[in-house]
Design an enzyme around this catalytic site. Structure first.
Site, PDB file in Angstrom:
ATOM      1  N   ARG A  69       0.854  -1.186   0.131  1.00 40.79           N
ATOM      2  CA  ARG A  69      -0.202  -0.115   0.011  1.00 40.79           C
ATOM      3  C   ARG A  69       0.610   1.323   0.134  1.00 40.79           C
ATOM      4  NH1 ARG A  69      -3.737   3.521  -1.196  1.00 40.79           N
ATOM      5  NH2 ARG A  69      -5.281   3.914   0.278  1.00 40.79           N
ATOM      6  N   ASP A  72       1.108   3.918   2.572  1.00 42.93           N
ATOM      7  CA  ASP A  72       1.706   3.439   4.068  1.00 42.93           C
ATOM      8  C   ASP A  72       3.212   3.578   4.111  1.00 42.93           C
ATOM      9  OD1 ASP A  72      -0.982   3.115   4.539  1.00 42.93           O
ATOM     10  OD2 ASP A  72      -0.953   1.019   4.782  1.00 42.93           O
ATOM     11  N   GLY A 102      -7.793   3.834 -13.889  1.00 42.77           N
ATOM     12  CA  GLY A 102      -8.953   3.209 -13.740  1.00 42.77           C
ATOM     13  C   GLY A 102      -9.048   2.281 -12.446  1.00 42.77           C
ATOM     14  N   GLU A 136      -4.378  -7.501  -6.654  1.00 41.75           N
ATOM     15  CA  GLU A 136      -3.247  -8.012  -6.895  1.00 41.75           C
ATOM     16  C   GLU A 136      -3.152  -9.317  -6.059  1.00 41.75           C
ATOM     17  OE1 GLU A 136      -0.299  -4.182  -7.617  1.00 41.75           O
ATOM     18  OE2 GLU A 136      -0.174  -5.292  -5.560  1.00 41.75           O
TER      19      GLU A 136
END
Length: 869
Positions: A69, A72, A102, A136
């Site tokens: 992420r 983070d 997107g 993912e």
């Protein structure tokens, strides 16, 4: 072919490697294995593993896919982890989040995940708040379950149970998703399943593993990932025949289990497989180091502009992954290597080193490296390894016959066994190559697809003209030889293979070539070897290389070459009188069946001839035509009864006239101040030895088998440098001149078979250097009283002479053993303990009675061999 197919690494050698091969990949691998030729010396498991490991690295686009992420930890933890992975050579994909467009995962990312062998997922507090990250993860888990990918989770300031159960911040995220995506709950469920499965995988927890210290945490992650990822291997050989055993020898020397820094050398002649073995060893062990580098062709690269600097840059990049590193000078590179690598456990291969400057610039000394580091250096020059101070060195041996045939056949036919019609020809090529892998591969590839007629023609050609591609590799060893050492090499190649080393040293020393140091240099470069009998040996292809160097100087006019040895060419030159001043050495060694008459005028233009052998040749004409520069003259089966007075021999070092018809060597005294060896072995018509008054340097005199010899000239006592005198089998020799006792340097004296010699000179004990006296079968009845002075005597043979009685023999023995207590009738000598150096005593066939054994025989502390049979 794949770069790693020849690696002999086995899965058992990698305890930290846990992988499940993609079934799809396995099928592809099986198809590609058709191209792989198995090494018959390698077990199936080893070959299979090596092949799988080879293709696995090329199959994956990336070693690691990083999922995280970005908000983070993109600029802190993940950035540091990414840099650490790349630094140790792990190909890592990191998505640039700002390029995303997107709401669904892009094709580019899908391909990156599917093309990565390992996926590292950094679970942070905000990970689940990214739908992109969750998509993912779904694909990563899918690849893990279907394609054998490895999933390694990192729990970064989150509890694994929160991820597994979607609790804490993960629960908050999913509460929002269930509110927003009520029409797509299947997607949400896939996310939940993926999180649960990923959290159940073995991974790393920052808090429990490193107590929150990120740098230590990252080091542990990189170390384990390094074990998971196959190192980039080196291409070893198309057909790695016999590599296993040789690599094991090197690994034994490396002693990988110890924590010291070890440097190991691999040496041998060109084309023997030094580089192949070093690369195979590198492939097997490089995974266990913090960094590794294999620098190939150092000699060639270092001769180029800034070559050493480029090698230094490559070394630092390989180990530290320092991109765009620029080194301005060798000195700067030395400092950089020492500072940056200091303390690291590294593996370095230095291939083909021939100068200490290369070694100093690249590895300096063992203090540069951390505990457990290893350096492997390959060279043709053993002396390089001595100067480097290696902890062990391995001389690469030739392939055996079976290995040689397999390697040749694989290159010539693509199979291990030759076609039936080619079997004898294959064996012929194998014998010609004498176990040299380079030659077997080159000639096998050259003969591939050719007819039997072409094979036969090539084999005939090889007997005269070696293959150019093989020659190019072998000649590298000669490049830095000085002129004198090159002359030594060429003389050995053309004339002296199989001859005694010390004998040849005398010849070449007389030519001014400094052979002692020259032999050492050639031996250290594996150009010459000395066998257990002290004979000079040379690989046939090395010998042919030397001869080709001579031939190519004048390919069409043999008379203009420096050395002549080929039978037909020598005869042609001598019969047509086409020899020139270029000729330095000539050998014509005929058989007794050949009846060849030559004229001495054939040697008129060979003014610089220093080595000449004309065995079984009949010469007519004046001997003043022969060169005045002769150092070695060898004429076996000479038909002359004496050497002509006009034959100039003043520069001669060795005169070898074995099996000659000489009745006397020369009629008038010859001044031969340089002569060191005179060999008249089995000259059966010789009645007396020559006058030695003008031969002050003589060291070796051989009169063995001169059955007509009745006397040795009194002047023999003038030979102050004589160390070996051989009179064995001179059965008509009756007496030795008294002057023989003056030979203070004589070490070996052979009188065996001199059946009529009844006594030795009274002063015989003056020969203080004598270490070996072979006198079995002589008629001596009494040893001189001075015999006890021979304190250096180590070997004494006095067997035979059965006609002597026990009393007469023991009287003789007593006088020698105890010169202070002579008693010709005493059965027991008073003492024998003074013979401190005696190691061998042969009293066989001496008819000794039981009480005739010396009482203090046990006091001979050096005695090793005693024969009383």
């Amino acid at each position: 072919m794949d770069d790693r197919q020849e690696s002999q690494t086995t899965s058992s050698a990698r305890p930290c490697l846990k992988r499940k091969l993609d079934p799809e990949f396995q099928g592809q691998n099986q198809a590609r294995k058709i191209l792989v030729v198995e090494d018959p010396n390698t077990d199936v498991q080893s070959n299979s593993t090596a092949t799988s490991a080879s293709f696995s690295r090329s199959y994956w686009n990336y070693d690691v896919f990083l999922s995280f992420r970005g908000e983070d930890n993109r600029k802190n933890f993940t950035d540091h982890l990414y840099s650490a992975l790349v630094r140790v050579g792990i190909r890592t994909f990191r998505d640039d989040e700002e390029l995303r467009r997107g709401k669904t995962i892009s094709t580019e990312l899908l391909n990156a995940i599917r093309g990565s062998r390992i996926s590292i997922v950094v679970f942070s507090k905000g990970y689940a708040s990214s739908r992109w990250c969750l998509d993912e993860l779904v694909e990563i888990v899918h690849c893990r379950n279907t394609k054998g990918h490895t999933l390694l989770p990192i729990f970064y300031h989150v509890d694994p149970s929160d991820v597994r159960k979607q609790a804490g911040t993960f629960a908050e995220a999913f509460a929002r998703y269930e509110e927003w995506l009520q029409t797509d709950m299947e997607r949400v469920q896939r996310w939940r399943v993926a999180l649960t499965e990923a959290a159940n995988c073995s991974g790393w927890n920052l808090e429990s593993l490193a107590n929150g210290y990120e740098s230590s945490f990252i080091e542990k992650i990189v170390a384990q990932v390094s074990c998971e990822v196959e190192p980039i291997g080196l291409n070893v050989a198309r057909h790695p025949i016999g590599i296993n055993y040789r690599v094991d020898r090197v690994k034994d020397l490396l002693d990988l289990g110890t924590s010291d820094v070890r440097i190991v050398g691999i040496y041998g002649m060109g084309g023997i497989g030094k580089t192949t073995i070093a690369k195979a060893a590198y492939n097997q062990i490089c995974y266990g180091f913090e960094g590794s580098s294999c620098l190939l062709n150092i000699k060639e690269i270092s001769e180029q502009p800034n070559g050493l600097v480029r090698l230094q840059e490559q070394l630092l990049y390989d180990i530290l992954k320092m991109k765009n590193l620029k080194i301005d000078s060798v000195d700067q590179g030395i400092n950089l290597i020492e500072k940056r690598i200091h303390g690291k456990r590294v593996l370095v291969v230095l291939d083909d080193v021939d100068d200490m400057g290369q070694l100093h610039a690249l590895v300096g000394n063992s203090e540069w490296f951390g505990p457990g580091s290893r350096v492997i250096a390959t060279t043709r020059d053993e002396h390089m390894l001595i100067k480097l101070g290696v902890h062990g060195k391995y001389k690469v041996e030739e392939l055996g016959e079976e290995e040689s045939l397999q390697l040749f056949n694989l290159n010539a036919f693509g199979i291990r066994h030759p076609k039936e019609d080619y079997l004898e020809l294959s064996i012929g090529v194998m014998k010609y190559c004498r176990g040299l892998p380079l030659a077997l591969e080159v000639l096998g590839s050259f003969l591939l697809g050719r007819s039997i007629g072409e094979w036969k023609s090539e084999l005939e050609k090889l007997q005269k003209i070696p293959h150019h591609q093989i020659q190019e590799i072998l000649r590298i060893s000669l490049k830095s030889l000085d002129d004198g050492t090159m002359d030594i090499f060429l003389d050995i190649a053309c004339f002296f293979v199989g001859m005694d080393k010390e004998y040849v040293i005398k010849i070449l020393d007389g030519c001014g070539f400094f052979p002692v140091i020259g032999f050492n240099i050639l031996a250290q470069r594996s150009l010459v070897t000395i066998d257990h009998k002290n004979k000079l040996r040379m690989h046939d292809l090395i010998r042919d290389m030397g001869r080709e160097i001579i031939r190519e100087k004048s390919p069409n006019l043999p008379g203009k070459r420096s050395r002549l040895w080929f039978h037909e060419e020598v005869l042609n030159v001598l019969r047509n009188h086409t020899g020139s001043k270029t000729v330095e050495a000539l050998i014509l060694n005929l058989s007794e069946l050949e009846d060849v008459n030559l004229e001495t005028e054939a040697f008129t233009n060979m003014k610089n001839l220093r080595l000449l052998q004309i065995n079984v040749v009949h010469l007519t004409g004046s001997y003043e035509h022969l060169s005045k520069e002769l150092r070695w003259f060898c004429w076996h089966k000479c038909s002359l009864t004496f050497l002509p007075q006009n034959f100039y021999l003043e520069n001669l070092v060795i005169l070898d006239m074995q099996h000659s018809n000489l009745k006397q060597v020369w009629k008038k005294n010859k001044i031969l101040k340089k002569l060191k060896v005179l060999n008249l072995n089995n000259s059966k018509y010789l009645t007396k030895s020559p006058d030695f008054s003008q031969v002050p340097q003589l060291e070796i005199l051989i009169l063995e088998g001169c059955i007509s010899l009745v006397q040795v000239h009194e002047s023999i006592g003038n030979l102050k440098r004589l160390i070996s005198l051989n009179l064995e089998g001179c059965k008509n020799l009756r007496n030795l001149p008294r002057s023989i006792s003056n030979l203070k340097s004589l070490e070996t004296f052979n009188l065996s078979g001199c059946l009529k010699v009844e006594k030795l000179p009274e002063e015989f004990g003056n020969m203080m250097a004598l270490t070996e006296l072979l006198a079995d079968g002589i008629a001596i009845k009494q040893l001189p009283s001075s015999f006890g002075l021979l304190k250096n005597l180590k070997t004494l043979l006095l067997s035979g002479c059965k006609e002597q009685s026990s009393k007469s023999w023991l009287s003789l023995l007593s006088s020698w053993m105890s010169p202070k207590s002579l008693n010709p009738v005493s059965l027991l000598p008073a003492s024998i303990s003074g013979l401190r150096s005696l190691t061998t005593l042969d009293l066989s066939e001496r008819n000794l009675s039981e009480d005739g054994i010396p009482i203090d025989l046990g006091n001979l502390s050096s005695l090793r061999n005693l024969d009383l049979s």
